[in-house]
Design a protein around this motif. Sequence first.
Motif, PDB file in Angstrom:
ATOM      1  N   LEU A 131       0.751  -1.171   0.004  1.00  0.00           N
ATOM      2  CA  LEU A 131       0.050  -0.095  -0.002  1.00  0.00           C
ATOM      3  C   LEU A 131       0.656   1.227   0.115  1.00  0.00           C
ATOM      4  O   LEU A 131       1.747   1.503   0.864  1.00  0.00           O
ATOM      5  CB  LEU A 131      -0.902   0.026   1.143  1.00  0.00           C
ATOM      6  N   LEU A 132       0.665   1.930  -1.184  1.00  0.00           N
ATOM      7  CA  LEU A 132       1.877   3.246  -1.007  1.00  0.00           C
ATOM      8  C   LEU A 132       1.003   4.308  -0.573  1.00  0.00           C
ATOM      9  O   LEU A 132       1.694   5.302  -0.033  1.00  0.00           O
ATOM     10  CB  LEU A 132       2.084   3.320  -2.646  1.00  0.00           C
ATOM     11  N   LEU A 133      -0.312   4.439  -0.704  1.00  0.00           N
ATOM     12  CA  LEU A 133      -0.655   5.729  -0.639  1.00  0.00           C
ATOM     13  C   LEU A 133      -2.217   5.515  -0.200  1.00  0.00           C
ATOM     14  O   LEU A 133      -2.819   4.658  -0.656  1.00  0.00           O
ATOM     15  CB  LEU A 133      -0.698   6.820  -1.619  1.00  0.00           C
ATOM     16  N   ARG A 134      -2.602   6.380   0.902  1.00  0.00           N
ATOM     17  CA  ARG A 134      -4.206   6.172   1.161  1.00  0.00           C
ATOM     18  C   ARG A 134      -4.526   7.838   1.487  1.00  0.00           C
ATOM     19  O   ARG A 134      -3.875   8.384   2.419  1.00  0.00           O
ATOM     20  CB  ARG A 134      -4.469   5.611   2.739  1.00  0.00           C
ATOM     21  N   THR A 135      -5.441   8.319   0.721  1.00  0.00           N
ATOM     22  CA  THR A 135      -5.875   9.690   0.801  1.00  0.00           C
ATOM     23  C   THR A 135      -7.364   9.790   0.376  1.00  0.00           C
ATOM     24  O   THR A 135      -8.026   8.963  -0.331  1.00  0.00           O
ATOM     25  CB  THR A 135      -4.987  10.474  -0.138  1.00  0.00           C
ATOM     26  N   PRO A 136      -8.071  10.798   1.267  1.00  0.00           N
ATOM     27  CA  PRO A 136      -9.233  11.275   0.921  1.00  0.00           C
ATOM     28  C   PRO A 136      -9.614  12.243  -0.129  1.00  0.00           C
ATOM     29  O   PRO A 136     -10.441  12.672  -0.733  1.00  0.00           O
ATOM     30  CB  PRO A 136     -10.057  11.888   2.112  1.00  0.00           C
ATOM     31  N   ASP A 137      -8.345  12.653  -0.786  1.00  0.00           N
ATOM     32  CA  ASP A 137      -8.368  13.746  -1.655  1.00  0.00           C
ATOM     33  C   ASP A 137      -8.435  13.119  -3.207  1.00  0.00           C
ATOM     34  O   ASP A 137      -7.451  12.743  -3.491  1.00  0.00           O
ATOM     35  CB  ASP A 137      -7.121  14.676  -1.393  1.00  0.00           C
ATOM     36  N   ALA A 138      -9.618  13.013  -3.707  1.00  0.00           N
ATOM     37  CA  ALA A 138      -9.857  12.281  -4.989  1.00  0.00           C
ATOM     38  C   ALA A 138      -8.963  13.336  -6.114  1.00  0.00           C
ATOM     39  O   ALA A 138      -8.232  12.319  -7.105  1.00  0.00           O
ATOM     40  CB  ALA A 138     -11.201  12.493  -5.490  1.00  0.00           C
ATOM     41  N   LEU A 139      -8.715  14.260  -6.201  1.00  0.00           N
ATOM     42  CA  LEU A 139      -8.174  15.155  -7.255  1.00  0.00           C
ATOM     43  C   LEU A 139      -6.695  14.866  -7.043  1.00  0.00           C
ATOM     44  O   LEU A 139      -6.021  14.294  -8.048  1.00  0.00           O
ATOM     45  CB  LEU A 139      -8.365  16.519  -6.865  1.00  0.00           C
ATOM     46  N   ARG A 140      -6.092  14.884  -5.896  1.00  0.00           N
ATOM     47  CA  ARG A 140      -4.871  14.565  -5.821  1.00  0.00           C
ATOM     48  C   ARG A 140      -4.384  12.992  -5.969  1.00  0.00           C
ATOM     49  O   ARG A 140      -3.428  12.754  -6.781  1.00  0.00           O
ATOM     50  CB  ARG A 140      -4.159  14.961  -4.290  1.00  0.00           C
ATOM     51  N   PHE A 141      -5.316  12.060  -5.593  1.00  0.00           N
ATOM     52  CA  PHE A 141      -5.165  10.723  -5.933  1.00  0.00           C
ATOM     53  C   PHE A 141      -5.119  10.447  -7.633  1.00  0.00           C
ATOM     54  O   PHE A 141      -4.258   9.443  -7.781  1.00  0.00           O
ATOM     55  CB  PHE A 141      -6.449   9.786  -5.205  1.00  0.00           C
ATOM     56  N   GLN A 143      -4.264  12.425  -9.717  1.00  0.00           N
ATOM     57  CA  GLN A 143      -3.119  13.151 -10.280  1.00  0.00           C
ATOM     58  C   GLN A 143      -1.821  12.065  -9.960  1.00  0.00           C
ATOM     59  O   GLN A 143      -1.027  11.743 -11.029  1.00  0.00           O
ATOM     60  CB  GLN A 143      -2.597  14.343  -9.719  1.00  0.00           C
ATOM     61  N   ILE A 144      -1.733  11.554  -8.817  1.00  0.00           N
ATOM     62  CA  ILE A 144      -0.476  10.720  -8.328  1.00  0.00           C
ATOM     63  C   ILE A 144      -0.913   9.359  -9.212  1.00  0.00           C
ATOM     64  O   ILE A 144       0.143   8.817  -9.680  1.00  0.00           O
ATOM     65  CB  ILE A 144      -0.734  10.234  -7.002  1.00  0.00           C
ATOM     66  N   TYR A 145      -2.126   8.552  -9.185  1.00  0.00           N
ATOM     67  CA  TYR A 145      -2.259   7.480  -9.818  1.00  0.00           C
ATOM     68  C   TYR A 145      -1.895   7.643 -11.248  1.00  0.00           C
ATOM     69  O   TYR A 145      -1.302   6.746 -11.947  1.00  0.00           O
ATOM     70  CB  TYR A 145      -3.821   7.118  -9.844  1.00  0.00           C
ATOM     71  N   ARG A 146      -2.487   8.711 -11.820  1.00  0.00           N
ATOM     72  CA  ARG A 146      -1.878   8.925 -13.581  1.00  0.00           C
ATOM     73  C   ARG A 146      -0.600   9.137 -13.727  1.00  0.00           C
ATOM     74  O   ARG A 146       0.086   8.590 -14.851  1.00  0.00           O
ATOM     75  CB  ARG A 146      -2.860  10.006 -14.174  1.00  0.00           C
TER      76      ARG A 146
END
Length: 159
Positions: A131-141, A143-146
Amino acid sequence: MALYYRDDVVQVTSESIRVGGLAVAIADVTYVWHAKGRTTLAVRGRVLGRGVLVLLLSLPPLVAVVCALSLAWSVPDRGWVPVLITLAALVVLALALTPFLEIPLGWLDRSYERGNRVHELWVQAHGREVLLLRTPDALRFGQIYRAVQRAIEQQGDRR
């Protein structure tokens, strides 16, 4: 080395993904996926705040309609001239206050951009699921996923 994304915690380059103190080499990543995590108190608060904001933005127009109808109902008692003057003043006041809606509507937009769930970014590297990242910020997530996808695609093109 190409930089795909960077903020305070996350850095995605053509060579590695760094999240906090954890680093995973792009060449070691065999699979990437995302999952929906458990809802946090922050996410619940955001959804509740969004509901309250929508309610507060909806009440003034409803009150204005009720007031306009009561003024129209009172025409036989007061006459047309005072009622029309009052309605015209209320319309001018509403038009003057409309630009101030930009602030709460901006808050509402940002709350939708941030989403209403917790997102998790997982990778499989060296046969382990991490698990690299867990965030409630959909916009930031997003960007990171892309950025991770682009880094892995570029790595595949080099092979």
